[in-house]
Write a protein that holds these residues in place. Structure first.
Motif, PDB file in Angstrom:
ATOM      1  N   TYR A  63       0.817  -1.259   0.159  1.00 27.99           N
ATOM      2  CA  TYR A  63       0.021   0.075  -0.070  1.00 27.99           C
ATOM      3  C   TYR A  63       0.864   1.229   0.192  1.00 27.99           C
ATOM      4  O   TYR A  63       1.842   1.174   0.495  1.00 27.99           O
ATOM      5  CB  TYR A  63      -0.888   0.163   1.168  1.00 27.99           C
ATOM      6  N   THR A  82      -2.898  10.578  -2.861  1.00 28.82           N
ATOM      7  CA  THR A  82      -3.124   9.426  -3.503  1.00 28.82           C
ATOM      8  C   THR A  82      -2.806   8.016  -2.881  1.00 28.82           C
ATOM      9  O   THR A  82      -1.862   8.105  -2.485  1.00 28.82           O
ATOM     10  CB  THR A  82      -2.513   9.633  -5.123  1.00 28.82           C
ATOM     11  N   PHE A  83      -3.884   7.470  -2.585  1.00 22.11           N
ATOM     12  CA  PHE A  83      -3.441   6.249  -1.965  1.00 22.11           C
ATOM     13  C   PHE A  83      -3.463   4.878  -3.096  1.00 22.11           C
ATOM     14  O   PHE A  83      -4.448   4.829  -4.162  1.00 22.11           O
ATOM     15  CB  PHE A  83      -4.859   5.855  -0.929  1.00 22.11           C
ATOM     16  N   SER A  85      -3.227   0.901  -3.718  1.00 18.98           N
ATOM     17  CA  SER A  85      -3.305  -0.567  -3.347  1.00 18.98           C
ATOM     18  C   SER A  85      -2.676  -1.283  -4.746  1.00 18.98           C
ATOM     19  O   SER A  85      -3.339  -1.463  -5.602  1.00 18.98           O
ATOM     20  CB  SER A  85      -4.826  -0.767  -3.270  1.00 18.98           C
ATOM     21  N   LYS A 103      -6.952  -4.274   3.160  1.00 20.74           N
ATOM     22  CA  LYS A 103      -6.683  -2.729   2.599  1.00 20.74           C
ATOM     23  C   LYS A 103      -7.597  -1.831   3.348  1.00 20.74           C
ATOM     24  O   LYS A 103      -7.176  -0.839   3.714  1.00 20.74           O
ATOM     25  CB  LYS A 103      -7.251  -2.747   1.053  1.00 20.74           C
ATOM     26  N   ARG A 107      -6.852   1.899   4.762  1.00 17.73           N
ATOM     27  CA  ARG A 107      -7.667   2.910   4.003  1.00 17.73           C
ATOM     28  C   ARG A 107      -8.562   3.588   4.789  1.00 17.73           C
ATOM     29  O   ARG A 107      -8.308   4.855   4.750  1.00 17.73           O
ATOM     30  CB  ARG A 107      -8.247   2.175   3.069  1.00 17.73           C
ATOM     31  N   LEU A 113      -7.760  11.443   1.884  1.00 15.10           N
ATOM     32  CA  LEU A 113      -7.220  10.634   0.959  1.00 15.10           C
ATOM     33  C   LEU A 113      -8.408  11.352  -0.535  1.00 15.10           C
ATOM     34  O   LEU A 113      -9.507  11.332  -0.284  1.00 15.10           O
ATOM     35  CB  LEU A 113      -7.330   9.224   0.790  1.00 15.10           C
ATOM     36  N   GLU A 116      -7.784   7.189  -5.334  1.00 23.05           N
ATOM     37  CA  GLU A 116      -7.473   5.880  -4.899  1.00 23.05           C
ATOM     38  C   GLU A 116      -7.029   5.042  -5.888  1.00 23.05           C
ATOM     39  O   GLU A 116      -7.922   5.238  -6.995  1.00 23.05           O
ATOM     40  CB  GLU A 116      -8.501   4.803  -4.166  1.00 23.05           C
ATOM     41  N   GLN A 118      -5.875   1.304  -7.783  1.00 23.09           N
ATOM     42  CA  GLN A 118      -5.560   0.156  -7.831  1.00 23.09           C
ATOM     43  C   GLN A 118      -4.637  -0.341  -8.958  1.00 23.09           C
ATOM     44  O   GLN A 118      -5.114  -0.213 -10.112  1.00 23.09           O
ATOM     45  CB  GLN A 118      -7.085  -0.722  -8.048  1.00 23.09           C
TER      46      GLN A 118
END
Length: 138
Positions: A63, A82-83, A85, A103, A107, A113, A116, A118
Motif C-alpha cells: 500500500y 493518492t492512495f 493498493s 486494505k 484505508r 485521501l 485511490e 488499484q
C-alpha cells in the motif's frame, strides 16, 4: 471480509506528517513478516514519481500514499493525496488475498485521501493514468 490485521501506529504518525506538514513525498506500507500488522516499509521526503514507482516491488503487494502534483489548465499547480493498493498479478495468491482483505484496515484510518489507485501491473500506476484520474476528480 476483514483479515484482522492491525495498523502500526507509526503508519498514522508518518501519514499525519505527510498530510499536514508535507514532510514526505510518499510512504510505502507493507504487511509485517508475521502478517499481523501493516507497517511502514519506506518513506521519502523528496523524489520523482519514477523514484516512487521503482520502490514498488514487481511481484509483491504494497500500500502507499503519494503526494501527486500536477498542472491543471487555468488553475495552476494542484496536488492530491493518492492512495495506492498495489497488488501485482505476479504476486502469490495468498499475498494477494491478504492484501486485498486488509486494505480497509489502513484505508479507513488515512483521512483526507483524494484518489485511490488499484494497480495490478505498472501500466495501471503510470504517471499518465494517475494524472488522468487526478484531473477528472474535482
Amino acid at each position: 471480509m476483514s483479515s484482522g490485521v492491525s495498523v502500526n501506529p507509526q503508519c498514522l504518525e508518518l501519514y499525519q506528517e505527510f498530510k499536514l506538514r508535507k514532510k514526505y513525498k510518499y510512504i510505502i506500507f507493507k504487511l509485517s513478516d508475521d502478517l499481523s500488522e501493516i507497517v511502514v516499509e519506506n518513506s521519502a521526503e523528496t523524489g520523482t514519481y519514477d523514484d516512487f514507482l521503482q520502490k514498488l516491488p514487481a511481484d509483491e503487494p504494497r500500500y502507499a500514499v503519494y503526494d501527486f502534483d500536477y498542472e491543471k489548465p487555468g488553475e495552476g499547480q494542484r496536488s492530491k493525496i493518492t492512495f495506492y493498493s498495489w497488488i501485482p498479478d505476479t504476486a502469490k495468491v495468498r499475498q494477494k488475498m491478504l492484501y486485498a482483505s486488509s486494505k480497509d484496515a489502513i484505508r479507513k484510518q488515512l483521512i483526507g485521501l483524494a484518489i485511490e489507485i488499484q494497480g495490478t501491473d505498472f501500466s495501471e500506476v503510470d504517471h499518465e493514468t494517475v494524472l488522468e484520474k487526478a484531473s477528472r476528480s474535482a
